[in-house]
Scaffold this motif. Structure first.
Motif, PDB file in Angstrom:
ATOM      1  N   GLU A  62      -3.547  -8.517   1.200  1.00 34.72           N
ATOM      2  CA  GLU A  62      -2.832  -8.940   0.001  1.00 34.72           C
ATOM      3  C   GLU A  62      -3.120  -8.067  -1.213  1.00 34.72           C
ATOM      4  N   ASP A  63      -4.305  -7.462  -1.273  1.00 34.72           N
ATOM      5  CA  ASP A  63      -4.660  -6.693  -2.462  1.00 34.72           C
ATOM      6  C   ASP A  63      -4.314  -5.215  -2.351  1.00 34.72           C
ATOM      7  N   MET A  64      -3.701  -4.800  -1.259  1.00 35.99           N
ATOM      8  CA  MET A  64      -3.303  -3.400  -1.116  1.00 35.99           C
ATOM      9  C   MET A  64      -2.119  -3.097  -2.034  1.00 35.99           C
ATOM     10  N   LEU A  65      -2.028  -1.864  -2.480  1.00 32.64           N
ATOM     11  CA  LEU A  65      -0.929  -1.466  -3.358  1.00 32.64           C
ATOM     12  C   LEU A  65       0.428  -1.665  -2.695  1.00 32.64           C
ATOM     13  N   ILE A  66       0.515  -1.407  -1.392  1.00 29.51           N
ATOM     14  CA  ILE A  66       1.803  -1.549  -0.716  1.00 29.51           C
ATOM     15  C   ILE A  66       2.235  -3.014  -0.610  1.00 29.51           C
ATOM     16  N   ALA A  67       1.295  -3.945  -0.830  1.00 31.48           N
ATOM     17  CA  ALA A  67       1.625  -5.364  -0.818  1.00 31.48           C
ATOM     18  C   ALA A  67       1.875  -5.910  -2.215  1.00 31.48           C
ATOM     19  N   GLN A  68       1.469  -5.181  -3.238  1.00 34.32           N
ATOM     20  CA  GLN A  68       1.566  -5.679  -4.605  1.00 34.32           C
ATOM     21  C   GLN A  68       2.596  -4.941  -5.454  1.00 34.32           C
ATOM     22  N   ASP A  69       2.776  -3.646  -5.242  1.00 34.64           N
ATOM     23  CA  ASP A  69       3.646  -2.846  -6.101  1.00 34.64           C
ATOM     24  C   ASP A  69       5.053  -2.742  -5.534  1.00 34.64           C
ATOM     25  N   GLU A  70       6.005  -2.643  -6.442  1.00 27.44           N
ATOM     26  CA  GLU A  70       7.390  -2.416  -6.023  1.00 27.44           C
ATOM     27  C   GLU A  70       7.555  -0.941  -5.676  1.00 27.44           C
ATOM     28  N   ILE A  71       7.693  -0.646  -4.400  1.00 25.58           N
ATOM     29  CA  ILE A  71       7.750   0.742  -3.937  1.00 25.58           C
ATOM     30  C   ILE A  71       9.141   1.322  -4.135  1.00 25.58           C
ATOM     31  N   PHE A  72      10.163   0.538  -3.931  1.00 26.81           N
ATOM     32  CA  PHE A  72      11.556   0.971  -4.050  1.00 26.81           C
ATOM     33  C   PHE A  72      11.859   2.087  -3.050  1.00 26.81           C
ATOM     34  N   GLY A  73      11.483   1.839  -1.816  1.00 21.41           N
ATOM     35  CA  GLY A  73      11.723   2.805  -0.761  1.00 21.41           C
ATOM     36  C   GLY A  73      11.639   2.126   0.589  1.00 21.41           C
ATOM     37  N   PRO A  74      11.878   2.863   1.680  1.00 19.65           N
ATOM     38  CA  PRO A  74      11.961   2.284   3.027  1.00 19.65           C
ATOM     39  C   PRO A  74      10.594   2.001   3.632  1.00 19.65           C
ATOM     40  N   VAL A  75       9.862   1.065   3.034  1.00 16.35           N
ATOM     41  CA  VAL A  75       8.501   0.752   3.489  1.00 16.35           C
ATOM     42  C   VAL A  75       8.377  -0.756   3.683  1.00 16.35           C
ATOM     43  N   MET A  76       8.050  -1.169   4.917  1.00 17.19           N
ATOM     44  CA  MET A  76       7.884  -2.582   5.260  1.00 17.19           C
ATOM     45  C   MET A  76       6.404  -2.879   5.467  1.00 17.19           C
ATOM     46  N   SER A  77       5.932  -3.954   4.812  1.00 14.47           N
ATOM     47  CA  SER A  77       4.551  -4.413   4.996  1.00 14.47           C
ATOM     48  C   SER A  77       4.572  -5.760   5.700  1.00 14.47           C
ATOM     49  N   ILE A  78       3.954  -5.853   6.876  1.00 15.03           N
ATOM     50  CA  ILE A  78       3.976  -7.069   7.684  1.00 15.03           C
ATOM     51  C   ILE A  78       2.608  -7.733   7.662  1.00 15.03           C
ATOM     52  N   MET A  79       2.604  -9.042   7.399  1.00 16.23           N
ATOM     53  CA  MET A  79       1.367  -9.823   7.335  1.00 16.23           C
ATOM     54  C   MET A  79       1.518 -11.105   8.145  1.00 16.23           C
ATOM     55  N   LYS A  80       0.412 -11.627   8.620  1.00 17.07           N
ATOM     56  CA  LYS A  80       0.409 -12.813   9.477  1.00 17.07           C
ATOM     57  C   LYS A  80      -0.030 -14.032   8.670  1.00 17.07           C
ATOM     58  N   PHE A  81       0.541 -15.221   9.042  1.00 17.86           N
ATOM     59  CA  PHE A  81       0.043 -16.467   8.450  1.00 17.86           C
ATOM     60  C   PHE A  81       0.023 -17.562   9.513  1.00 17.86           C
ATOM     61  N   LYS A  82      -0.734 -18.643   9.226  1.00 14.21           N
ATOM     62  CA  LYS A  82      -0.839 -19.760  10.161  1.00 14.21           C
ATOM     63  C   LYS A  82      -0.029 -20.964   9.718  1.00 14.21           C
TER      64      LYS A  82
END
Length: 522
Positions: A412-432
């Motif tokens: 959650e604290d990674m830049l790719i999870a927090q910042d608006e990249i505005f490009g073709p980048v998908m960040s996938i995370m798991k939840f229960k």
């Protein structure tokens, strides 16, 4: 706008078509050739005329397919904004547009929509050579949205009215809704025609006049639209276009004492500057549609294939240059592994290349600056420990093409999870659990939109009410229409750009109180 459903066409590999000119693309792929339109309008549009900037300066607008300059465009600054505002002020204070009946304004707006529809292919091609948008999709989606938007607000133009109010004592009152005056519109480069229409349509319907500042990356289609506005019969001075840069032309509009309202779409950082300039000048009305880092929450009970298709389009549509991109993908643990496999399999059918080719799914990023920014975020994701499933590299040696990129094991604290990249980048995370999904979805400074994929109505209701965002899609994504309010929570801004609520940004309410009969107060 309702974007086309997800389809993945079999075609040549991305690297075999990247960076080539349209004629060779057509010959190799059997595609009917499209003639790139002549760039007809490159000057400022002020008071119904195309004119040079006062300074005489120009700037090169580039084709992101190659990085080459395609036209020299007039560079407006404060002096040009002053002239445009004076024209808009005159058109508002003394011109016929605010004084026409709503019905008559609506008829002109309808003609404007018809002209945009007639010239849709040319507008779409101008946007492609300016911002790398897919020509066929721009014509089908963006042009359709723009014309629908103008027609929607044309119908609203004669339905703007106040209320009769009940007073205590011997008085009566009513309210008038009057146009706010001169409006400054500052729009970004990712959807020029869509955002021009979304802002111009309600502004025109209310009887206001305006100055547009398009992004310096994509001015060509907006200048063409200004020409069509004059052809439609919109009076001189009602629509003005100043091409130039944000720190000069944009700042001059935001701080101008004779601009009564400003509407900005763009980054949160620049939105703060616009709001500050407006406050420091004349406290003009401000509306902001800013950044987003939207979550797409996928539950175990959903159809996995539908989820994959929805997630893919939520991230990679328009090469990820979308404020409502669902770039944070949260997948419940029961289908997580299967989702990773299927979403990665989509890469082999996804074609990156020349946006003039209808077999292509993803064109180039808008410019070198955005291209470099996206690649820096990809490197950041790898450096911070996320797992790169696919992509992550530039394609070819010419143009601004980037592979569709998917990360997993994202924190959650990674830049790719927090910042608006505005490009073709998908960040996938798991939840229960649902509770965890809600908490993660809200773990952002933004609040523009969100998506929920589930077959459980109770889950859909609970999560949609719990996520703090201006728009929630359930079992779909990126469905927008002119009649649906569009705006954000938190640092995604305030004010609506669609729906009847959009009219309120360009109206002032006046209360009129009179005695019912001869009053002892008089």
């Amino acid at each position: 706008m309702e974007f086309p459903s997800s389809t993945f066409l079999k075609s040549s590999s991305p690297s075999s078509i990247n960076g080539q000119i349209i004629d060779s693309l057509c010959e190799s792929n059997g595609v009917s050739k499209l003639k790139i339109p002549e760039v007809k309008f490159t000057k400022l549009f002020i008071n119904g005329q195309f004119v040079d900037s006062v300074s005489g300066k120009t700037f090169g607008t580039r084709d992101p397919r190659t990085g080459d300059v395609v036209a020299e465009v007039a560079e407006g600054d404060k002096e040009d904004v002053d002239i445009a505002v004076k024209a808009a002020r005159e058109a508002f204070d003394h011109g016929k547009w605010p004084r026409m009946s709503g019905f008559d304004r609506g008829r002109v707006i309808l003609k404007f929509a018809d002209l945009i529809e007639q010239h849709g292919e040319e507008i779409a091609m101008l946007e492609s050579i300016n911002s790398g948008k897919l020509v066929h999709l721009t014509k089908e989606s963006d042009i359709q949205f723009a014309t629908n938007c103008l027609r929607y607000f044309a119908g609203a133009a004669d339905k703007i009215h106040g209320e009769t109010l009940k007073c205590t004592g011997e008085f009566q009152a009513y309210t008038l809704k009057e146009p706010v005056g001169v409006v400054g519109h500052i729009i970004p480069w990712n959807f020029p025609t869509v955002l021009f229409a979304a802002k111009a349509a309600p502004t025109l319907a209310t009887g206001c006049t305006m100055i547009f500042k398009p992004a310096e990356q994509s001015p060509l289609s907006i200048l063409y639209l200004a020409y069509l506005a004059k052809e439609a019969g919109i009076p001189d001075g009602v629509i003005n276009v100043i091409t130039g840069y944000g720190p000069t032309a944009g700042a001059a509009i935001s701080s101008h004492m004779d601009v009564d309202a400003v509407s900005f779409t763009g980054s949160t950082e620049v939105g703060k500057l616009v709001m500050g300039a407006a406050a420091a000048s004349n406290l003009k009305t401000v509306s902001l549609e800013l950044g987003g880092k939207c979550p797409l929450v996928i539950f175990n009970d959903v159809d996995i294939n539908m989820a994959v298709q929805t997630a893919w389009q939520a991230v990679f549509f328009n090469k990820g240059e979308v404020c409502i991109a669902g770039s944070r993908i949260y997948v419940q643990e029961g289908i997580y592994d299967e989702f990773l496999k299927k979403v990665t399999d989509n890469v082999k059918d996804w074609v990156v290349g020349d946006p003039f080719d209808p077999q292509v799914h993803q064109g180039p990023q808008v410019d070198k600056e955005q291209f470099d920014k996206v690649l820096r975020y990809i490197e950041s994701g790898k450096r911070e420990g996320a797992t790169l499933l696919t992509g992550g590299k530039a394609i070819g040696e010419k143009g601004y093409y980037i592979e569709p990129t998917i990360f997993t094991d994202v924190k959650e604290d990674m830049l790719i999870a927090q910042d608006e990249i505005f490009g073709p980048v998908m960040s996938i995370m798991k939840f229960k659990t649902i509770e965890e999904a809600i908490e993660k979805a809200n773990n952002t400074k933004y609040g523009l939109a969100a998506g929920i994929l589930t077959n459980d109505l109770n889950t859909a209701n609970r999560v949609s009410r719990s996520i703090r965002a201006g728009g929630i899609w359930v079992n779909c994504y990126m469905i927008t229409e002119s009649g649906i309010p569009f705006g954000g929570y938190k640092m995604s801004g305030f004010g609506m750009d669609s729906g009847l609520q959009a009219l309120e940004k360009y109206l002032k309410v006046k209360s009129v109180i009179t005695p019912i009969y001869n009053s002892p107060w008089l």
